[in-house]
Write an enzyme that holds these catalytic residues in place. Sequence first.
Site, short mmCIF file in Angstrom:
data_model
loop_
_atom_site.label_atom_id
_atom_site.label_comp_id
_atom_site.label_asym_id
_atom_site.label_seq_id
_atom_site.Cartn_x
_atom_site.Cartn_y
_atom_site.Cartn_z
N GLN A 151 0.83 -1.20 0.00
CA GLN A 151 0.00 0.00 0.00
C GLN A 151 0.87 1.26 0.00
O GLN A 151 0.58 2.23 0.69
CB GLN A 151 -0.94 -0.01 1.21
CG GLN A 151 -2.13 -0.93 1.06
CD GLN A 151 -3.08 -0.46 -0.03
OE1 GLN A 151 -3.21 0.72 -0.30
NE2 GLN A 151 -3.76 -1.41 -0.67
N SER A 152 1.91 1.25 -0.79
CA SER A 152 2.86 2.36 -0.82
C SER A 152 2.23 3.65 -1.35
O SER A 152 1.78 3.71 -2.51
CB SER A 152 4.07 1.99 -1.68
OG SER A 152 4.89 3.11 -1.91
N ASN A 153 2.23 4.69 -0.51
CA ASN A 153 1.80 6.02 -0.97
C ASN A 153 2.78 6.57 -2.00
O ASN A 153 2.40 7.23 -2.96
CB ASN A 153 1.73 6.98 0.22
CG ASN A 153 0.75 6.53 1.27
OD1 ASN A 153 -0.44 6.37 1.00
ND2 ASN A 153 1.23 6.31 2.49
#
Length: 456
Positions: A151-153
Site C-alpha cells: 500500500q505504498s503512498n
Amino acid sequence: MKAFSLRCNNSLKRQQPKNLQVAVVAFSIMASTGNSMCGHSSSTRFDYAPPTWAANAFRKLPENGRLKLANLPTPLYKVTGGNSQPPNSIDSRENSILKKLEKMDISLYIKRDDMSGGVETGGNKIRKLEFLLADALARNFDSVVTIGGEQSNHCRATAAAARMIGLEPHLILRTKRADAIREEPNDIGFTGNILFDRMVGSSIYTCTPGEYGRIGSQEMVARLCEHLKGMNNGRNPYPIPVGGSNGLGTWGYINGVDELVTQWNSIDSTPSLDHVVFACGSGGTASGIGLGLGLAYADSDTPPPQVHAIGVCDSPDYFYGHVSEIADEMGLSLPEGTAIETFVREHLIVHQGKGRGYAVSTPEELDFITNFAIETGIVLDPVYSGKALYTFFKELEEGEEETYRGKNILFWHTGGALGLYEQGNDLSFRSDTKRLDIYGKGVEHGIDISVATNDS
C-alpha cells in the site's frame, strides 16, 4: 540476474461536526516558494533557486530544476477546542485529545501536506518527485522504476506523476501475497493505493518481504532497470529509491521548510515555533525538515524548533545514519571538526514509533485516529501520520510535562489516508446510521419525518 523472482502484473492488460464547536483557523499564505503559476504543462521544468541558507550550506544543488506538480503552499492550520461542549460530545470524555492539550496550554498547528495534490499525488512524496522527475526528463529517461510496500503512498504518487509527464511507471510492491498473486495476477485487488496504481496503468511487480530484506530495495530497483533495458523494445528507466529518499529528493523538503518559515512569520504576532513533529518512514522527509530547520535558523536570533521524527519502521540509530548519508550526498558543508552525524543528532530527535511493526496497528492507535477525526475533522492514516501523532501524544502524557507545557507544536501531516481502506474493519466508529420513516408507516427503529413543514 534472477537471484530473486519478480511477479509482474501489467494493469493495462488486466483488469467536522458543528456540535463540537472546534475552531480551525487557516493560514494559507501564498509563499514565494509556492506553485502559484497556472496553465503550464506538467512536464515544464523550472529553474530552482534554493533559499540562501540552503545554497550556502550544500555543495550539490539541483542541476535540472524542478517541476511544479504539487498544490503549494499547503495550508497551515491552528486547531483549538471550543469554549462550550454539548454534554455527550467526545470533548467531555476523559480521552479527549484537545482537552489534554488545553490542560497543558499547548497550541497545536497542522501543516497539511496531505492536501499537496489530488487523491493521485497528495502527501509528502510529490514534493520530492518534483525534483526527481525533473531530473528524469532532463536526462531523457522514458520510464521510472521505484519500490515500496503493498500500500505504498510513494509508489501511487510516483505512478500518477510519471503519467502526468509522459513517463511509464514500473512499481515493485513488497507483499506477503506475492506468490498467490503470481498464480492469479488479478488477486492483487483494487484496495486503496493499488486501485490508483492500476488506474494509471502501472506495470506492477511483486516480491516477498524476505526477498526485499535479503536483496535490498536499491538492488531490486537496479536489477529491474537492467531487465527493462534488455527487453526487445528496450526501455530507459530512471531509478527512484524507496520513498524518493535520496539527496535530490530531499530538496523537496528543503523547499518545504522555506515555505513553512514564510508562513509562520506571516502569522499575526508571530508565536514561537517550539516543536515540529512528523512521521518518518524512508528518511527523506526527516532529512529535509531536520537539516532545513537547523540551517534556516542558524543565523537567526530566534532559536530553532526541536524537530521530532517519529520512526514507523527501523531504529532511531538507523535513521540518524541514513539522514547523515543523505546530508553527505547533498554535500553539506559544516565548520571544520563538526561531523555530519553530530550535526544531525543536534537538530533531529528520532523517536521509536513503530509499535507492533510497520503497517501493523494497535487498537489504541486506531482509537486515537478515530477520536482525532471526530474532534478536529482531520483524518490521519494508520501507517504514518496516525502512528506518529499517537506516539508523540504518549510522549506528552508520559514524558516531562514541563518540556511541552505552554508550547506551540506543529504537526506536519504527510498524507496516506488511502491506507485506511485496509484497516476499516478494525476502526471503532461512533457514527450512527438510521432509517428515515418518510411516510409515517411505523418503520422499526426509524425516524419519523412524515409531517410536512410549513415550508412545504
